[in-house]
Design an enzyme around this catalytic site. Sequence first.
Site, PDB file in Angstrom:
ATOM      1  N   TYR A 120       0.626  -1.223   0.000  1.00  0.00           N
ATOM      2  CA  TYR A 120       0.058  -0.066   0.108  1.00  0.00           C
ATOM      3  C   TYR A 120       0.534   1.309  -0.030  1.00  0.00           C
ATOM      4  O   TYR A 120       0.213   2.418  -0.190  1.00  0.00           O
ATOM      5  CB  TYR A 120      -1.079   0.154   1.363  1.00  0.00           C
ATOM      6  CG  TYR A 120      -2.174  -1.037   0.972  1.00  0.00           C
ATOM      7  CD1 TYR A 120      -3.189  -0.879   0.060  1.00  0.00           C
ATOM      8  CD2 TYR A 120      -2.089  -2.205   1.699  1.00  0.00           C
ATOM      9  CE1 TYR A 120      -3.972  -1.689  -0.153  1.00  0.00           C
ATOM     10  CE2 TYR A 120      -3.133  -3.060   1.367  1.00  0.00           C
ATOM     11  CZ  TYR A 120      -3.993  -3.156   0.818  1.00  0.00           C
ATOM     12  OH  TYR A 120      -4.914  -4.081   0.476  1.00  0.00           O
ATOM     13  N   PHE A 389     -11.271  -4.199  10.989  1.00  0.00           N
ATOM     14  CA  PHE A 389     -12.047  -4.338   9.780  1.00  0.00           C
ATOM     15  C   PHE A 389     -11.643  -4.922   8.557  1.00  0.00           C
ATOM     16  O   PHE A 389     -10.211  -5.058   8.494  1.00  0.00           O
ATOM     17  CB  PHE A 389     -12.725  -2.924   9.748  1.00  0.00           C
ATOM     18  CG  PHE A 389     -11.616  -1.807   9.300  1.00  0.00           C
ATOM     19  CD1 PHE A 389     -11.070  -1.078  10.346  1.00  0.00           C
ATOM     20  CD2 PHE A 389     -11.126  -1.696   8.092  1.00  0.00           C
ATOM     21  CE1 PHE A 389     -10.107  -0.155  10.348  1.00  0.00           C
ATOM     22  CE2 PHE A 389     -10.215  -0.810   7.601  1.00  0.00           C
ATOM     23  CZ  PHE A 389      -9.698   0.193   8.813  1.00  0.00           C
TER      24      PHE A 389
HETATM   25  C1  LIG Z   1      -2.491  -7.526  -3.528  1.00  0.00           C
HETATM   26  C2  LIG Z   1      -3.200  -7.360  -4.480  1.00  0.00           C
HETATM   27  C3  LIG Z   1      -4.415  -6.934  -4.068  1.00  0.00           C
HETATM   28  C4  LIG Z   1      -2.420  -6.754  -5.594  1.00  0.00           C
HETATM   29  O1  LIG Z   1      -3.275  -6.441  -6.862  1.00  0.00           O
HETATM   30  P1  LIG Z   1      -2.602  -6.622  -8.146  1.00  0.00           P
HETATM   31  O2  LIG Z   1      -3.717  -5.962  -8.928  1.00  0.00           O
HETATM   32  O3  LIG Z   1      -1.707  -7.795  -8.468  1.00  0.00           O
HETATM   33  O4  LIG Z   1      -1.623  -5.274  -7.913  1.00  0.00           O
HETATM   34  P2  LIG Z   1      -1.072  -4.372  -9.511  1.00  0.00           P
HETATM   35  O5  LIG Z   1      -0.867  -5.034 -10.392  1.00  0.00           O
HETATM   36  O6  LIG Z   1      -2.097  -3.134  -9.303  1.00  0.00           O
HETATM   37  O7  LIG Z   1       0.399  -3.943  -8.461  1.00  0.00           O
HETATM   38  C5  LIG Z   1       0.741  -2.757  -8.404  1.00  0.00           C
HETATM   39  C6  LIG Z   1       2.162  -2.839  -8.061  1.00  0.00           C
HETATM   40  O8  LIG Z   1       2.310  -3.356  -6.585  1.00  0.00           O
HETATM   41  C7  LIG Z   1       3.120  -4.470  -6.735  1.00  0.00           C
HETATM   42  N1  LIG Z   1       2.408  -5.395  -5.725  1.00  0.00           N
HETATM   43  C8  LIG Z   1       1.170  -5.663  -5.800  1.00  0.00           C
HETATM   44  N2  LIG Z   1       1.015  -6.686  -4.871  1.00  0.00           N
HETATM   45  C9  LIG Z   1       2.150  -6.883  -4.123  1.00  0.00           C
HETATM   46  C10 LIG Z   1       2.684  -7.869  -3.174  1.00  0.00           C
HETATM   47  N3  LIG Z   1       1.727  -8.551  -2.535  1.00  0.00           N
HETATM   48  N4  LIG Z   1       3.713  -7.872  -2.744  1.00  0.00           N
HETATM   49  C11 LIG Z   1       4.646  -6.930  -3.586  1.00  0.00           C
HETATM   50  N5  LIG Z   1       4.215  -5.970  -4.508  1.00  0.00           N
HETATM   51  C12 LIG Z   1       3.000  -6.008  -4.899  1.00  0.00           C
HETATM   52  C13 LIG Z   1       3.053  -4.909  -8.226  1.00  0.00           C
HETATM   53  O9  LIG Z   1       4.287  -5.613  -8.202  1.00  0.00           O
HETATM   54  C14 LIG Z   1       3.048  -3.592  -8.887  1.00  0.00           C
HETATM   55  O10 LIG Z   1       4.277  -3.046  -8.979  1.00  0.00           O
HETATM   56  P3  LIG Z   1       4.749  -2.195 -10.258  1.00  0.00           P
HETATM   57  O11 LIG Z   1       3.857  -1.225 -10.529  1.00  0.00           O
HETATM   58  O12 LIG Z   1       6.023  -1.761  -9.766  1.00  0.00           O
HETATM   59  O13 LIG Z   1       4.815  -3.263 -11.165  1.00  0.00           O
HETATM   60  C15 LIG Z   1      -3.594  -8.870  -5.040  1.00  0.00           C
HETATM   61  O14 LIG Z   1      -2.349  -9.690  -5.259  1.00  0.00           O
HETATM   62  C16 LIG Z   1      -4.310  -9.869  -4.104  1.00  0.00           C
HETATM   63  O15 LIG Z   1      -5.457  -9.824  -4.296  1.00  0.00           O
HETATM   64  N6  LIG Z   1      -3.662 -10.339  -3.271  1.00  0.00           N
HETATM   65  C17 LIG Z   1      -4.125 -11.599  -2.257  1.00  0.00           C
HETATM   66  C18 LIG Z   1      -5.439 -10.703  -1.403  1.00  0.00           C
HETATM   67  C19 LIG Z   1      -4.592  -9.706  -0.485  1.00  0.00           C
HETATM   68  O16 LIG Z   1      -3.597  -9.857   0.130  1.00  0.00           O
HETATM   69  N7  LIG Z   1      -5.380  -8.700  -0.609  1.00  0.00           N
HETATM   70  C20 LIG Z   1      -4.972  -7.523   0.249  1.00  0.00           C
HETATM   71  C21 LIG Z   1      -5.772  -7.561   1.681  1.00  0.00           C
HETATM   72  S1  LIG Z   1      -5.456  -6.144   2.674  1.00  0.00           S
END
Ligand SMILES: CC(C)(COP(=O)(O)OP(=O)(O)OC[C@H]1O[C@@H](n2cnc3c(N)ncnc32)[C@H](O)[C@@H]1OP(=O)(O)O)[C@@H](O)C(=O)NCCC(=O)NCCS
Length: 389
Positions: A120, A389
């Site tokens: 984040y 939450f």
């Molecule tokens: C975490 C999550 C929401 C990221 O969504 P995503 O659509 O893959 O993210 P994006 O493609 O928009 O990524 C944006 C950037 O963040 C990075 N990033 C995203 N998730 C990451 C992670 N878990 N760890 C490290 N980097 C991450 C990406 O590599 C990307 O980097 P870049 O812009 O330098 O290429 C998704 O992987 C997910 O649903 N994970 C499992 C559930 C979870 O953990 N949700 C969060 C609850 S708080």
Amino acid sequence: MTEIRVLTDEAQYRAHSTLFRRAMHWGPPTDEQWPIVLPSYEPGRVLAAFEGDEMVGTTQSFGSSMVVPGGAVVPHAAVSRVGVRADYTRRGVVSALMQEQLSTLPEPVATLRASEGRIYGRFGYGLAGRVRFLRIDAKKAVIPGSPAGRVRMVDPDTSDKLLPELHAAFGLDRPGQISRWPGWWARALDRKTEAENRVMVVHSGPDGDDGYVCYKVSEDKDFKHSMEIEDIAWANADAWRDLWIYLTRLDLIDEINVDAALDDPLNWLFEDPRVVCTKDVYDQIWLRLVDAPRMLAARTYGVGEPVVIEVHDKLLPANDGCYRVSADGAERVDQQADITIPVELLGAVYLGDTKFSDLAAAKRIEGSRFAEADALFAGPVAPLCSTFF
Ligand SMILES: CC(C)(COP(=O)(O)OP(=O)(O)OC[C@H]1O[C@@H](n2cnc3c(N)ncnc32)[C@H](O)[C@@H]1OP(=O)(O)O)[C@@H](O)C(=O)NCCC(=O)NCCS
């Protein structure tokens, strides 16, 4: 092409819930759970990403309010249920959701709980509050003296109505604490009915009800009894002490587990301060200044020489600019900056959990006069958010 839509009906909410839960590797909501989850979907606040007709990502927020240093309470968005379908990750889906959510939130500040620490920061959220996980050796925990007031156990029907009232009356006691929305209570009250041994206790003093605790006791195969404190709040020191007298004088309990603020003085209640052991410290509040000028003006500051802080915000450029912070408050200025800081790190220092000088030592911010900025942003109490939450 990813399209972000605001969801409007129950079938979409359920698909949203299923997608988020699957992203977390949980099963979809059951028919039994769904009526309890549904009230947590607030119209207008539920976003989903679509590729064509397929939902591929989720986020939502709950309208709430948050205490800032100095005691003011500001509108706050509790961001939750962020998830992307496993076959669509790392294609910018959550980036599109975050950009849309941040641009449309009506509140000046948002917080969330992060599943992983690297997600984040790029969206402007900073680690703004940590919590201690404490374990109390209940067999050795002695609080000298007698209680000042009295405690009573309450049944679920009573607590369903009473606890929201009591939390609204005295739960917002520290920076970072947030008010709870009806959907939060619907889930929390359901959690109480899930296990038959969940207990709710209310404390009263000379002015009426002024504290409560919810806990659950489990027993392992060796007859060891562990208590988890799920919710505790108090209006004054007598209520706090009496609740702990009650908890530590219960029969059979071996250990009590509770989350507490970093500066919680719990160990000083006991004859032997070592009965309270810090088992872990973990990050809790991730904070995003959505409207930085409004949020900087909303809190109070400590004593010290003024500093000028230059803020950079890639996603919300309206926050870009220089702010003069002094003991009298904060205002946007056209002046040479002492400190340059990205918005996520301003979020990290906002509640007083992190110091400018620590960020400078770690080479995360640049400038000078960090000690002055530390003195201005320091608060008398550590932040905490007791509402998950
Ligand atoms: C975490 C999550 C929401 C990221 O969504 P995503 O659509 O893959 O993210 P994006 O493609 O928009 O990524 C944006 C950037 O963040 C990075 N990033 C995203 N998730 C990451 C992670 N878990 N760890 C490290 N980097 C991450 C990406 O590599 C990307 O980097 P870049 O812009 O330098 O290429 C998704 O992987 C997910 O649903 N994970 C499992 C559930 C979870 O953990 N949700 C969060 C609850 S708080």
